[in-house]
Design a protein around this motif. Structure first.
Motif, short mmCIF file in Angstrom:
data_model
loop_
_atom_site.label_atom_id
_atom_site.label_comp_id
_atom_site.label_asym_id
_atom_site.label_seq_id
_atom_site.Cartn_x
_atom_site.Cartn_y
_atom_site.Cartn_z
N GLY A 83 0.84 -1.19 0.00
CA GLY A 83 0.00 0.00 0.00
C GLY A 83 0.87 1.24 0.00
N ASP A 84 0.65 2.12 -0.96
CA ASP A 84 1.43 3.34 -1.12
C ASP A 84 0.96 4.37 -0.09
OD1 ASP A 84 2.62 5.73 -2.00
OD2 ASP A 84 2.46 5.14 -4.11
N PRO A 85 1.89 4.90 0.73
CA PRO A 85 1.49 5.84 1.78
C PRO A 85 0.89 7.14 1.24
CG PRO A 85 3.89 5.74 1.60
CD PRO A 85 3.33 4.64 0.73
N LYS A 86 1.14 7.47 -0.03
CA LYS A 86 0.58 8.71 -0.58
C LYS A 86 -0.95 8.68 -0.66
CE LYS A 86 0.82 7.76 -5.54
NZ LYS A 86 1.52 8.09 -6.79
N PHE A 87 -1.55 7.46 -0.56
CA PHE A 87 -3.00 7.34 -0.61
C PHE A 87 -3.65 7.38 0.77
CE2 PHE A 87 -1.73 5.36 -4.68
CZ PHE A 87 -2.39 6.23 -5.52
N GLY A 88 -2.86 7.56 1.81
CA GLY A 88 -3.39 7.73 3.17
C GLY A 88 -4.34 6.63 3.59
N THR A 89 -5.54 7.03 4.01
CA THR A 89 -6.50 6.07 4.57
C THR A 89 -7.15 5.17 3.53
OG1 THR A 89 -8.30 7.69 4.45
CG2 THR A 89 -7.06 7.58 6.52
N VAL A 90 -6.87 5.39 2.25
CA VAL A 90 -7.44 4.52 1.22
C VAL A 90 -6.36 3.71 0.51
CG1 VAL A 90 -9.55 5.86 0.87
CG2 VAL A 90 -7.51 6.39 -0.48
N LYS A 91 -5.18 3.60 1.12
CA LYS A 91 -4.09 2.84 0.50
C LYS A 91 -4.41 1.35 0.41
CE LYS A 91 -1.41 2.66 4.73
NZ LYS A 91 -1.25 3.90 5.42
N HIS A 92 -5.37 0.89 1.20
CA HIS A 92 -5.75 -0.52 1.18
C HIS A 92 -6.68 -0.88 0.02
CE1 HIS A 92 -9.06 1.41 3.27
NE2 HIS A 92 -9.80 0.36 2.99
N HIS A 93 -7.20 0.10 -0.68
CA HIS A 93 -8.10 -0.17 -1.81
C HIS A 93 -7.33 -0.80 -2.96
CE1 HIS A 93 -11.36 2.97 -0.55
NE2 HIS A 93 -11.00 2.17 0.44
N ALA A 94 -7.95 -1.76 -3.63
CA ALA A 94 -7.30 -2.51 -4.71
C ALA A 94 -6.74 -1.60 -5.80
CB ALA A 94 -8.29 -3.52 -5.31
N LYS A 95 -7.44 -0.54 -6.14
CA LYS A 95 -6.98 0.35 -7.20
C LYS A 95 -5.68 1.08 -6.85
CE LYS A 95 -9.69 4.35 -5.78
NZ LYS A 95 -10.75 5.28 -6.13
N ASN A 96 -5.35 1.13 -5.56
CA ASN A 96 -4.14 1.80 -5.11
C ASN A 96 -3.00 0.84 -4.80
OD1 ASN A 96 -5.50 4.26 -5.29
ND2 ASN A 96 -6.29 4.06 -3.22
N ALA A 97 -3.19 -0.44 -5.06
CA ALA A 97 -2.18 -1.45 -4.75
C ALA A 97 -0.96 -1.31 -5.65
CB ALA A 97 -2.76 -2.85 -4.90
N VAL A 98 0.20 -1.60 -5.07
CA VAL A 98 1.46 -1.63 -5.80
C VAL A 98 1.97 -3.06 -5.68
CG1 VAL A 98 3.84 -0.78 -5.84
CG2 VAL A 98 1.97 0.77 -5.26
#
Length: 86
Positions: free
Chosen positions: A31-46
């Protein structure tokens, strides 16, 4: 940080579970920290292919998805992880 990464472990695993990084067909999920509280969302996965790459990103503040027998995978903050090197 010398040596090859041999393991990344959770400092305080959930009760009854020996947790390890989840490896999917896409690789290790972070999870990328730049996405904050939504880093766990699949679209934000690295995704990365190697444990070495995962360790590098954890060192940069990325969270790592960990899984244990009988437990759902969860995103674990870098401060709660220990990178073991040979």
């Amino acid at each position: 940080m010398a040596g090859k990464v041999i393991r990344i472990e959770r400092l305080a695993p959930r009760e009854g579970a020996n947790e390890e990084p989840e490896l999917s067909a896409k690789g290790y999920c972070l999870g990328d920290p730049k996405f904050g509280t939504v880093k766990h969302h699949a679209k934000n996965a690295v995704y990365v292919k190697t444990l070495e790459e995962a360790a590098e990103l954890v060192s940069q503040g990325f969270s790592l998805r960990m899984i244990g027998k009988g437990k759902r995978a969860s995103l674990v903050a870098p401060r709660s992880l220990n990178i073991i090197r040979a």
